[in-house]
Design an enzyme around this catalytic site. Structure first.
Site, short mmCIF file in Angstrom:
data_model
loop_
_atom_site.label_atom_id
_atom_site.label_comp_id
_atom_site.label_asym_id
_atom_site.label_seq_id
_atom_site.Cartn_x
_atom_site.Cartn_y
_atom_site.Cartn_z
CB ILE A 1 -1.01 0.27 1.07
CG1 ILE A 1 -1.49 -0.96 1.49
CG2 ILE A 1 -1.77 1.25 1.13
CD1 ILE A 1 -2.16 -1.73 2.68
CD GLU B 1 8.15 -14.63 10.45
OE1 GLU B 1 9.20 -15.44 10.30
OE2 GLU B 1 8.36 -13.95 9.16
CE LYS C 1 4.53 -4.14 9.07
NZ LYS C 1 3.80 -4.99 8.96
#
Ligand code: NAP
Length: 439
Positions: free
Chosen positions: A144, A198, A213
């Site tokens: 994005i 993970e 982030k």
């Protein structure tokens, strides 16, 4: 064609303008391989010149194209390179290699959230001093193009708040719990089997991935540099399918929300990451599976949302190659290199709360809780209880009117001393606009 002039000389620009940019790529994993594939479609602008990876001699068969050097040496990879693309992840040697490239005046593209969130404040001045770009669109919300949209397309606004679903693994798990009533452990196992999560999913589940982030988003949108580690993060592991039933009764659902908002006129931000109730009408509620969404609230433009694929080789490689092409075509980053103020993160905010208690039932429990909340100046809005649970472990939910986070935490510490809990209470903020009502 490359038009970048990292050394600031007209002669270098003129020479470079006649050929595609030579790309040195570090890391040939999920994203690196996808970048190599995408570069096959950009022969006039950029071409792969070197792949830097471990066991280079062994691995060269994975991309046997002519004119591509496989190497384990950063110096050899950068030799003659016009752009360095870092896709190995982690801090070391990623940061060292980025410094080496910038030190030589070679612009850098990375998708490494850790290196930008934790070392960006040192790397940006270095890039500025060398007059070259350091781009990182892929580091937040994968495919994005939200950083470019905020820094460019929303540059005219004064952004007050960003909120988003920045971790596709958590969103996948929470939407599985919501849609199928899957317990947390089953939804996590499914995410792992599908390759979203993970083997060690702590970074996702505990909110650490999303807060790195968020620190980057806050830097770009709110123009304040904050340390990711200073942002409080709450795990999604204590959320149960029953919480979705209660949330729906409240016309809401539960998402892992990462939010940051300006806190007064200075450089302080209120910020947090964790499971939260969001109204069913909110764009955040409509994000399902592994998708991401970022909403930005501007003082003048109101709310703007950006959604799409937040991870995966293809989408992230699109962000990386788009950064690379912007460099090759001579674009300059908007608002480049202005030093940012270092901001403090306030953990104090006021918002309504959802609190789920699970108790060994006996008379007087609600009265005991009400008196503790009242002593902290917190008003109970409603009490909800689904029927059909045994006396030995009976869940119910108390919703609280908007209250300071510190008061709610103090009240909950006090309630923990009461003997009737079977499971520790789960307190979730209710984020009606994606962030608390009074950051
Ligand atoms: N995957 C996504 O969906 C996604 C989305 C957004 C951002 N990102 C970011 O993109 C970056 C790459 O992610 P990825 O998923 O492509 O990772 P990956 O599949 O694990 O690939 C990493 C590659 O880097 C190599 N590498 C690691 N450490 C190295 C070292 N010290 N020296 C040389 N090579 C080294 C690995 O080699 P070996 O095979 O030898 O270990 C592997 O080829 C990370 O920063 C990640 O956070 C990924």
């Amino acid at each position: 064609m490359i038009t970048l002039d990292p050394q600031g000389t007209a002669a270098a620009a003129a020479a470079a303008a006649t050929r595609p940019a030579r790309v040195a790529l570090a890391g040939f994993g999920t994203v690196g391989r996808s970048v190599a594939r995408l570069l096959q479609h950009t022969p006039d602008d950029a071409r792969l010149a070197a792949i830097l990876t471990r066991r280079a001699a062994e691995r060269r068969g994975e991309w046997p194209a002519s004119g591509v050097t496989w190497t384990e040496s950063i110096d050899e990879a950068l030799d003659g390179a016009d752009v360095f693309v870092e896709l190995i992840g982690g801090l070391d040697p990623a940061e060292r290699w980025i410094r080496t490239a910038l030190g030589r005046g070679i612009p850098v593209v990375t998708a490494n959230k850790q290196v930008i969130a934790e070392r960006g404040s040192a790397l940006f001045p270095l890039a500025a001093a060398r007059g070259c770009e350091l781009r990182f669109e892929g580091a937040v919300a994968g495919g994005i193009p939200v950083l470019g949209a905020i820094a460019g397309g929303l540059a005219g606004d004064a952004i007050a708040q960003v909120a988003g679903i920045l971790n596709g693994t958590c969103n996948f798990i929470l939407t599985r719990m919501e849609q199928d009533g899957a317990p947390f452990d089953d939804a996590l196992r499914e995410a792992q089997a599908l390759g979203f999560a993970e083997a060690n999913p702590a970074q996702d589940i505990e909110g650490l991935d999303a807060r790195a982030k968020l620190a980057i988003l806050a830097m770009v949108a709110l123009r304040v540099q904050v340390t990711a580690g200073a942002i409080p993060a709450q795990s999604i592991a204590a959320v149960t399918p029953l919480d979705f039933q209660y949330a729906h009764r409240l016309h809401a659902t539960i998402r892992q929300v990462a939010w940051a908002a300006r806190n007064g006129a200075g450089d302080a931000l209120a910020a947090g990451v964790g499971p939260a109730l969001v109204p069913l009408t909110s764009p955040l509620a409509r994000v399902s599976g592994s998708e991401n969404l970022v909403t930005v609230r501007g003082q003048f433009g109101g709310e703007t949302s950006f959604g799409g694929r937040g991870a995966g080789g293809g989408p992230t490689a699109v962000a990386v190659v788009s950064d690379l092409l912007a460099i090759a075509r001579g674009a300059r980053q908007p608002r480049a290199w202005r030093p940012l103020p270092q901001g403090a993160v306030s953990t104090e905010f006021a918002t309504p709360y959802y609190v789920r208690f699970t108790v060994a039932d006996r008379p007087g429990i609600i009265a005991a809780l009400a008196s503790i909340f009242a002593a902290h100046g917190i008003n109970i809005d409603a009490v909800l209880q689904e029927p059909g649970f045994p006396d030995s472990a009976r869940p119910f939910v108390v919703t609280l009117d908007a209250a300071p986070s510190a008061s709610v935490a103090a009240a909950l510490r006090e309630t923990a001393a009461l003997a009737f809990h079977v499971v520790p209470p789960l307190a979730l903020p209710v984020l009606r606009s994606g962030a608390p009502e009074r950051p």
